[in-house]
Write an enzyme that holds these catalytic residues in place. Structure first.
Site, PDB file in Angstrom:
ATOM      1  CE  LYS A 115      93.276 -11.804  83.753  1.00  0.00           C
ATOM      2  NZ  LYS A 115      93.886 -13.059  84.272  1.00  0.00           N
TER       3      LYS A 115
ATOM      4  CD  GLU B 112      93.833 -18.141  75.121  1.00  0.00           C
ATOM      5  OE1 GLU B 112      94.028 -17.196  75.905  1.00  0.00           O
ATOM      6  OE2 GLU B 112      92.838 -18.904  75.189  1.00  0.00           O
TER       7      GLU B 112
ATOM      8  CG  ASP C 208      96.506 -19.744  77.886  1.00  0.00           C
ATOM      9  OD1 ASP C 208      96.937 -18.849  78.653  1.00  0.00           O
ATOM     10  OD2 ASP C 208      95.528 -20.462  78.157  1.00  0.00           O
TER      11      ASP C 208
ATOM     12  NE  ARG D  33      95.692   9.727 101.372  1.00  0.00           N
ATOM     13  CZ  ARG D  33      96.936   9.292 101.458  1.00  0.00           C
ATOM     14  NH1 ARG D  33      97.470   8.591 100.471  1.00  0.00           N
ATOM     15  NH2 ARG D  33      97.688   9.570 102.510  1.00  0.00           N
TER      16      ARG D  33
ATOM     17  CE  LYS E 161      92.012 -14.698  76.166  1.00  0.00           C
ATOM     18  NZ  LYS E 161      92.087 -13.930  77.450  1.00  0.00           N
TER      19      LYS E 161
END
Length: 287
Positions: free
Chosen positions: A141, A203, A224, A106, A173
């Protein structure tokens, strides 16, 4: 575009992940089902076969799972990571101690199907950008604890890696800009802080912010959530003064149009967070 060398997976990173997965599955007592039903000296042969087409990735992880679970197992690979495989293709053969084979099954399949799914989806995105200079990139992510492995899978699918973490590049950002007191202040502070080998990316949400970032001479600019017309305008305004990265709402249906705007990079979390595990199965027989 050709790759000079195949992607590599750091052995110590891989083994750390495999050992953690084996410990999670086997616990303190090990595979009690196999211990109860199979003699300690029983042997078997198993083959992992593809049940659907895709890009294979994670063979090193599967081999490591079979080697780290215990002694007495030998493996034979029929393909290499990054190979495009069809349904029914043989991927890996394992033979030896049956208890250890089943104990690692597994864990081996979990890594192999998951990473192959990422590589397969990445390749689908990459194919949509053919004929352009845009590179498909992943993001941060990723599954906690599996970032290095998932970014390796992106490379096996023909994609490229964005930063690995908060520590290897500066990406300013919108929240940084808000707290710092504006875009110029954030860029000035970053430039004073960064070493000469640390890239600075900013950004931006608007073309006016793009002009500000270009005036500051940053290395790269993340555009963005811009539509294709705005992205094309951004490429014309930048005129090669900085690398441009499109991000936000990048879908498989839209990525070709984004690539045609002339941006250098297209980053998307979908290739790591929305991939479906590739269907692979392990078939066992008595040795």
């Amino acid at each position: 575009m050709t790759r000079a060398h195949p992607p590599m997976l750091a052995r110590h990173v891989m083994e750390r992940s495999i050992n953690a997965a084996l410990a999670e599955d086997l616990g303190e007592a090990g595979d009690i089902t196999s211990q109860a039903t199979i003699g300690p000296n029983a042997t078997a042969v198993a083959r992992i076969n593809a049940r659907s087409a895709g890009v294979i990735c994670g063979l090193e992880c599967a081999v490591a799972a079979f080697s780290l679970v215990g002694p007495g197992l030998e493996t034979k690979q029929f393909v290499s990571d990054g190979a495009i495989i069809g349904s029914g293709d043989a991927i890996l053969e394992v033979h030896g101690n049956a208890r250890n084979l089943l104990a690692a099954e597994r864990t081996a399949l979990n890594f192999l199907t998951h990473l192959s799914g990422i590589a397969t989806l990445t390749r689908s995105f990459v194919l949509q950008t053919e004929g352009t200079n845009a590179r498909i990139c992943c993001t941060r992510k990723t599954t906690p604890g599996l970032r290095a492995l998932e970014k390796y899978a992106v490379r096996c699918g023909g994609g490229h890696n964005h930063r690995f973490g908060l520590n290897d590049a500066i990406l300013i950002k919108d929240n940084h800009i808000a707290v710092a007191g504006g875009l110029p202040a954030a860029i000035d502070a970053a430039r004073s802080f960064a070493g000469h080998l640390v890239a600075i990316e900013v950004e931006v949400d608007t073309l006016s912010q793009l002009e500000e970032a270009l005036g500051a001479g940053v290395n790269a600019i993340l555009l963005d959530n811009m539509d294709e017309d705005t992205l094309a305008q951004a490429v014309a305004i930048a005129a090669g003064r900085a690398k441009l990265e499109a991000s936000g709402n990048v879908t498989l249906e839209r990525v070709a149009a984004i690539a045609r705007t002339g941006v250098d990079y297209i980053s998307t979390s979908r290739i790591t967070s929305a991939s479906v595990p590739l269907d692979l199965g392990l078939d066992i027989s008595i040795d």
